[in-house]
Write an enzyme that holds these catalytic residues in place. Structure first.
Site, PDB file in Angstrom:
ATOM      1  N   GLY A 103       0.821  -1.209   0.000  1.00 32.46           N
ATOM      2  CA  GLY A 103       0.000   0.000   0.000  1.00 32.46           C
ATOM      3  C   GLY A 103       0.849   1.250   0.000  1.00 32.46           C
ATOM      4  CB  THR A 107      -1.556   3.269   4.479  1.00 34.86           C
ATOM      5  OG1 THR A 107      -0.532   2.345   4.094  1.00 34.86           O
ATOM      6  CG2 THR A 107      -1.861   4.192   3.313  1.00 34.86           C
ATOM      7  N   GLY A 108      -0.006   2.962   7.606  1.00 31.82           N
ATOM      8  CA  GLY A 108      -0.017   2.216   8.867  1.00 31.82           C
ATOM      9  C   GLY A 108       0.488   0.799   8.785  1.00 31.82           C
ATOM     10  CD  GLU A 331      -5.981  30.221  -6.888  1.00 33.24           C
ATOM     11  OE1 GLU A 331      -6.743  29.224  -6.807  1.00 33.24           O
ATOM     12  OE2 GLU A 331      -4.846  30.166  -7.388  1.00 33.24           O
ATOM     13  CG  HIS A 334      -8.998  27.481 -10.280  1.00 34.02           C
ATOM     14  ND1 HIS A 334      -8.975  26.734 -11.431  1.00 34.02           N
ATOM     15  CD2 HIS A 334      -7.743  27.965 -10.128  1.00 34.02           C
ATOM     16  CE1 HIS A 334      -7.761  26.772 -11.964  1.00 34.02           C
ATOM     17  NE2 HIS A 334      -6.994  27.520 -11.190  1.00 34.02           N
TER      18      HIS A 334
END
Length: 496
Positions: A103, A107-108, A331, A334
């Site tokens: 992974g 993510t641990g 911005e 957007h």
């Protein structure tokens, strides 16, 4: 191995010099010095390994890991082979030799390996793949043997019948073999690991289970992935919204949170964050509260922390008033396109320089998406092109600030073509002529640009007015922007 070589060569040289009648004392002192240095190097490696083991012995439980319920359940099911050994032996089940955790970073995977040791009451010994490889041939293989030997020794010493060996970044030593003489050391290290996992040098008691982690499973040698080596591959992926909420609750247990903080909204706004990024987010929010001498962490601290994790700390850049005005217009382009395509998606608008960005519009997905339709991809392209279109609408020209936006829009157009969603229909992306692909991408971008111009044109006066306000205030919340946007839409309906 190095000590044995030094000792053997030293004895041979000493005997030969003695036979020739040469004074052997200098050679003896030199050999003794080299032997002593090799002993110190080995002791240093043992001490550093001991420090790692002691640090890894801290208790980590699966309840302390959030956002990985499926991976935890699959891992715990595999670990039950260690916990209920008598039951599986009665059914004739072979014990597992290895579990591979795959992974993205953060993510641990390491936390899950430590929790596995706690869950099975096993000794935990850890190492990184890079620690096994050095310029000396045979060192890596020797360290693999020592790692497994140490795991069995510690298990017996602590009276436990199982040990877990965790190897992080296993792709360093587990890459596909056959790369030539330059990879001989890597190949020897991998061969030794394969031998240890086969059980040729181990006993059934204590049982040694290997848990490895990588984010490059595609480059691993097939011999590692066959049954009998790494019997299980468990995907530890980025957490979904519920997983992110779980992680945020875990990370804020020991932090004073203000009553206005909505963790569920923060979880929604942090789409694509890993567990490590969420931990950094809560930590940065606490630091921001400390800077202001606050006793509790407020919502604005979390919002600023999200921007900091995404883009970095505010820089010392001081754009000119003209540049700030252009950034604000960019911005807002957007933001208007995003709100028109997906109502309620704008979370925050800022023109405070962070990292390499002079401004930023943070968007919030309504839900975690894994599939996209043609309309959704075209909507994302409108949002990407809207900054440059807004500049042209107000100033009559464009700037270099839209280069990344153009790259993003081009990639989305390429996705439309390769997924069979363009005018070319279903295509074979690998055999599609580059000229045909480029021409179709240009056609798509030109069409989306025209639609974006039609979308922003009615808001020209509103953009000019709001951009001046944004320059003064530096940032704007999504709620404030939506109020302005609704007023603009109401005014257009009244004129119609």
């Amino acid at each position: 191995m190095i000590r044995e070589a030094i000792l053997g060569i030293g004895i041979a040289v000493t005997v030969f010099c003695g036979y020739l009648g040469v004074n052997v004392l200098p050679f003896t002192l030199l050999i003794g010095l080299l032997f002593g240095i090799s002993v110190l190097v080995e002791k240093r490696g043992t001490v550093s390994a001991g420090h790692r083991e002691q640090a890894a012995s801290q208790q980590v439980e699966f309840d302390n890991i959030g956002g990985q319920e499926t991976a935890k359940r699959e891992l715990m099911e595999a670990l039950d082979f260690l916990r209920h050994r008598d039951k599986i032996r009665s059914l004739g089940i072979r014990p597992l030799k290895g579990i591979l955790l795959t992974g993205p970073p953060g993510t641990g995977k390491t936390l899950m390996a430590k929790a596995a040791a706690t869950y099975t009451d096993s000794v935990f010994v850890s190492a990184s793949g890079s620690e096994f490889v050095e310029m000396y041939v045979g060192v890596g293989a020797s360290r693999v043997r020592e790692l497994f030997k140490k795991a069995r020794y510690l298990a017996k010493k602590e009276g436990k019948d199982s040990a877990i060996v965790f190897i992080d970044e296993i792709d360093v030593i587990g890459g596909k073999r056959g790369g030539g003489q330059g990879h001989q050391e890597y190949d020897q290290t991998l061969n030794q690991l394969l031998t240890e996992m086969d059980g040729m040098q181990t006993t059934s008691n204590p049982l040694v289970l290997v848990i490895a982690a990588t984010n490059r499973v595609d480059i691993l040698d097939p011999a590692l992935l066959r049954p009998g080596r790494f019997d299980r591959q468990i995907k530890v992926d980025l957490p979904d919204k519920e997983g992110r909420l779980h992680i945020l609750r875990i990370q804020t247990r020991s932090k004073p949170i203000a009553d206005d903080v909505d963790l569920e909204m923060i979880a929604k706004e942090t789409y694509g964050f890993s567990g490590a990024q969420l931990e950094s987010l809560t930590n940065e929010a606490a630091i921001l509260a400390l800077r202001e001498d606050k006793t509790k962490i407020e919502t604005r601290h979390f919002r600023d922390a999200v921007d900091k994790v995404l883009l970095g700390e505010k820089t010392g850049k001081r754009p000119s008033p003209e540049e700030l005005h252009r950034v604000a217009v960019h911005e807002l382009g957007h933001a208007i396109a995003s709100e028109a395509v997906r109502p309620g998606s704008v979370a925050h608008i800022t023109i405070a320089p962070r990292g390499n960005a002079l401004g930023f519009v943070r968007q919030v997905p309504h839900h975690d998406a894994y599939l996209y339709t043609k309309d959704q991809l075209e909507g994302q392209m409108k949002v990407a092109l809207a900054g440059a279109v807004a500049e042209e609408l107000i100033f009559g020209n464009r700037s270099t600030g839209a280069s990344n936006d153009f790259q993003q829009a081009s990639n989305l157009a390429r996705t439309l073509v390769t997924c069979g969603l363009s005018g070319l229909g279903i295509v074979d992306a690998e055999n599609l002529q580059q000229s045909v692909l480029d021409e179709e991408i240009r056609r798509i971008l030109a069409e989306i640009e025209k639609r974006t111009q039609e979308l922003l044109s009615p808001y020209k006066t509103g953009i000019e007015q709001l951009s001046k306000r944004l320059v003064e205030e530096e940032s704007m919340s999504g709620e404030s922007f939506r109020e302005w946007f609704k007023q603009q839409q109401t005014g257009q309906l009244a004129l119609a």
